[in-house]
Design an enzyme around this catalytic site. Structure first.
Site, PDB file in Angstrom:
ATOM      1  N   TYR A   1     -16.506  -4.035   4.291  1.00  0.00           N
ATOM      2  CA  TYR A   1     -15.191  -3.640   4.653  1.00  0.00           C
ATOM      3  C   TYR A   1     -14.839  -3.861   6.143  1.00  0.00           C
ATOM      4  O   TYR A   1     -13.685  -4.561   6.595  1.00  0.00           O
ATOM      5  CB  TYR A   1     -14.855  -2.159   4.454  1.00  0.00           C
ATOM      6  CG  TYR A   1     -13.540  -1.446   4.986  1.00  0.00           C
ATOM      7  CD1 TYR A   1     -12.497  -1.509   4.429  1.00  0.00           C
ATOM      8  CD2 TYR A   1     -13.507  -0.876   6.333  1.00  0.00           C
ATOM      9  CE1 TYR A   1     -11.317  -1.221   4.911  1.00  0.00           C
ATOM     10  CE2 TYR A   1     -12.333  -0.253   6.929  1.00  0.00           C
ATOM     11  CZ  TYR A   1     -11.206  -0.456   6.044  1.00  0.00           C
ATOM     12  OH  TYR A   1     -10.107  -0.047   6.639  1.00  0.00           O
TER      13      TYR A   1
ATOM     14  N   GLN B 107      -1.953   6.697   1.296  1.00  0.00           N
ATOM     15  CA  GLN B 107      -1.813   7.839   2.200  1.00  0.00           C
ATOM     16  C   GLN B 107      -0.976   7.535   3.315  1.00  0.00           C
ATOM     17  O   GLN B 107       0.092   8.173   3.106  1.00  0.00           O
ATOM     18  CB  GLN B 107      -3.359   8.417   2.999  1.00  0.00           C
ATOM     19  CG  GLN B 107      -2.829   9.413   4.087  1.00  0.00           C
ATOM     20  CD  GLN B 107      -4.092   9.330   4.870  1.00  0.00           C
ATOM     21  OE1 GLN B 107      -4.673  10.771   4.884  1.00  0.00           O
ATOM     22  NE2 GLN B 107      -4.512   8.667   5.866  1.00  0.00           N
TER      23      GLN B 107
ATOM     24  N   GLU C 110     -13.359   0.671  12.253  1.00  0.00           N
ATOM     25  CA  GLU C 110     -14.625   0.296  11.636  1.00  0.00           C
ATOM     26  C   GLU C 110     -14.980  -1.199  11.932  1.00  0.00           C
ATOM     27  O   GLU C 110     -16.183  -1.622  11.739  1.00  0.00           O
ATOM     28  CB  GLU C 110     -14.524   0.227   9.921  1.00  0.00           C
ATOM     29  CG  GLU C 110     -14.669   1.603   9.397  1.00  0.00           C
ATOM     30  CD  GLU C 110     -15.928   2.244   9.420  1.00  0.00           C
ATOM     31  OE1 GLU C 110     -16.811   1.644   9.102  1.00  0.00           O
ATOM     32  OE2 GLU C 110     -16.069   3.131  10.106  1.00  0.00           O
TER      33      GLU C 110
ATOM     34  N   GLY D  99       0.790  -1.237  -0.002  1.00  0.00           N
ATOM     35  CA  GLY D  99      -0.111   0.207   0.014  1.00  0.00           C
ATOM     36  C   GLY D  99       0.735   1.291  -0.006  1.00  0.00           C
ATOM     37  O   GLY D  99       0.390   2.265   0.353  1.00  0.00           O
TER      38      GLY D  99
ATOM     39  N   ALA E  15      -1.761  -2.239   2.625  1.00  0.00           N
ATOM     40  CA  ALA E  15      -2.673  -2.414   1.239  1.00  0.00           C
ATOM     41  C   ALA E  15      -4.252  -2.946   1.847  1.00  0.00           C
ATOM     42  O   ALA E  15      -4.327  -3.847   2.620  1.00  0.00           O
ATOM     43  CB  ALA E  15      -2.154  -3.344   0.486  1.00  0.00           C
TER      44      ALA E  15
ATOM     45  N   HIS F  80      -7.848   8.549  10.239  1.00  0.00           N
ATOM     46  CA  HIS F  80      -6.666   9.621  10.232  1.00  0.00           C
ATOM     47  C   HIS F  80      -6.387  10.043   8.886  1.00  0.00           C
ATOM     48  O   HIS F  80      -6.751   9.460   7.819  1.00  0.00           O
ATOM     49  CB  HIS F  80      -5.408   8.904  10.908  1.00  0.00           C
ATOM     50  CG  HIS F  80      -5.022   7.788  10.290  1.00  0.00           C
ATOM     51  ND1 HIS F  80      -5.555   6.343  10.882  1.00  0.00           N
ATOM     52  CD2 HIS F  80      -4.190   7.138   9.222  1.00  0.00           C
ATOM     53  CE1 HIS F  80      -5.178   5.360  10.206  1.00  0.00           C
ATOM     54  NE2 HIS F  80      -4.526   6.004   9.120  1.00  0.00           N
TER      55      HIS F  80
ATOM     56  N   SER G 240      -9.941   0.237   0.707  1.00  0.00           N
ATOM     57  CA  SER G 240     -10.126   0.635   1.800  1.00  0.00           C
ATOM     58  C   SER G 240     -11.292   1.741   2.042  1.00  0.00           C
ATOM     59  O   SER G 240     -11.658   2.365   3.023  1.00  0.00           O
ATOM     60  CB  SER G 240      -8.865   1.511   2.479  1.00  0.00           C
ATOM     61  OG  SER G 240      -8.712   2.573   1.570  1.00  0.00           O
TER      62      SER G 240
ATOM     63  N   SER H 198      -8.912  -1.580  12.011  1.00  0.00           N
ATOM     64  CA  SER H 198      -9.543  -0.361  11.820  1.00  0.00           C
ATOM     65  C   SER H 198     -10.553  -0.290  13.102  1.00  0.00           C
ATOM     66  O   SER H 198     -11.274  -1.231  13.102  1.00  0.00           O
ATOM     67  CB  SER H 198     -10.191  -0.355  10.239  1.00  0.00           C
ATOM     68  OG  SER H 198     -11.323   0.692  10.373  1.00  0.00           O
TER      69      SER H 198
END
Ligand code: NAP
Ligand code: F7E
Length: 320
Positions: free
Chosen positions: A147, A12, A125, A8, A79, A177, A82, A123
């Site tokens: 996800y 970001q 999430e 990844g 990676a 973030h 996302s 995450s």
């Protein structure tokens, strides 16, 4: 010299982590999937100092070959597919990359060198429809999107390889973030970029979904430091990383527009198109374990983050 592999790298977090590891003297190998157009926007300033190699979390052989060739001491798995809304449109792909991809990488490490230290990008999430407020390492998961479900798998397979094979596998449960390098479809960057375009007279509205959703938003540059710290500990573990504060999308808009002397109420339009089939209403972290055990600290406040993002987009858009 230690060698670190980052999957990844074009994302970001990949770009910020590469900067940090270079400063610490690592040889950095970034893994990027093949595409017909070059996708190096976030790492173009680093290309003389890092090695970018092709590899894909959907392809077991490519991961094995990378580890054999570069012999890393650390692997950071950043990676993923996302973007949460895409995970409803492409749930099987999201599961294959974001969930099974973790197993492929762990298997490659187990076969090539089980002593490699591994970081998994888990995450907030996973907490989804939260069962406890604030959320910490042992808060039960209740994911609300394909996800989130895929990330729960990635988290538990990371824990399982630690327990089954005694491997140094860590899971960083990171809350949202952001940064000027955030993808344009995520809400913070969408707001920052549209505020810049409105200020410059290039558009006159910002269409958003749920303004009441609340997130615990921090600066990506601070969060990659936590990833590195997790791999420098004596034992592998799970850590929650966040600010411990929560803010609504509405509040983000208010501050972003006010920063350029505008009132968000005159420009924001709510649009059903951006609502989700199942929402995560409130996320707020309890990062006390990371603060104590990793001595991890934040350097950028919420307001500073919003202003940093608007300023960066204003500068970029004004040059167009
Ligand atoms: P991002 O900007 O979307 O970057 C994702 C990266 O994954 C990109 O480099 C992308 O490559 C790559 N990728 C996608 N599918 C791949 C595949 N099949 N094989 C190899 N690479 C693939 O995400 P981010 O914000 O940097 O986040 C980094 C990680 O942290 C992700 O795993 C994300 O799910 C997780 N996370 C993020 C946050 C957050 O708030 N940012 C919070 C918690 C966890 P392309 O450039 O080719 O698309
Ligand atoms: O949405 C609401 C939306 O897409 C945040 C990923 O990095 O963080 C990220 O996932 C909130 C949601 O991020 C729009 O309904 C309103 O409640 O910026 P987002 P996310 O879904 O929280 C986690 C931790 C990850 O792991 C993920 O990889 O904002 N919202 N209006 C909107 N969201 C978007 N994208 N667009 C809107 O117009």
């Amino acid at each position: 010299m230690s060698t670190a592999i980052i999957t990844g790298i074009t994302g970001q977090d990949g770009s910020y982590l590469a900067e940090l590891l270079l400063k610490k003297g690592y040889q950095v190998i970034g893994v990027a999937r093949r595409s017909s157009t070059v996708n190096n926007e976030r790492i173009k300033h680093l290309l003389d100092d890092i090695t970018v190699v092709q590899g894909d979390l959907q392809d077991q052989g490519s991961l094995l070959a990378l580890l054999e060739e570069y012999k890393p001491t650390e692997v950071y798995n950043l990676a993923a597919q996302s973007f949460v809304p895409t995970s409803w449109n492409q749930p099987a792909l999201t599961g294959d990359v974001t969930a099974l991809g973790v197993t492929r990488l762990l298997e490659a490490i187990r076969f090539v060198n089980p002593k490699i230290r591994f970081y998994q990008a888990s995450s907030s999430e996973m907490f989804g429809k939260v069962l406890e407020v604030p959320q910490k390492e042992d808060t039960p998961f209740y994911p609300r999107s394909p996800y989130g479900v895929a990330k729960v798998y990635g988290h538990w397979i990371t824990v399982n390889y630690r327990e089954s094979f005694n491997m140094f596998t860590t899971s960083g449960i990171l809350f949202n973030h952001e940064s000027p390098r955030r993808g344009l479809e995520f809400v913070t960057r969408k707001i920052a970029d549209t505020v810049a375009r409105i200020k410059l007279g290039k558009t006159n509205e910002l269409r958003l979904g749920n303004l009441e959703a609340q997130r615990d938003w921090g600066f990506a540059g601070d969060y990659v430091r936590a990833m590195w710290l997790m791999l420098q500990q004596d034992h592998p573990d799970n850590y929650v990383i966040g600010t411990g504060e929560t803010h609504s999308v509405r509040e983000f808009c208010e501050i972003a527009f006010a920063h350029v002397d505008l009132d968000y109420k005159e420009f924001v339009v709510q649009d059903e198109k951006f609502y989700r089939p199942a929402e995560v209403d409130l996320l707020i972290s309890d990062p006390s374990k990371a603060r104590t055990a990793l001595k991890w600290e934040l350097t950028v406040s919420f307001k500073e983050l919003v202003r940093m993002m608007v300023d960066a987009d204003l500068e970029r858009r004004s040059k167009e």
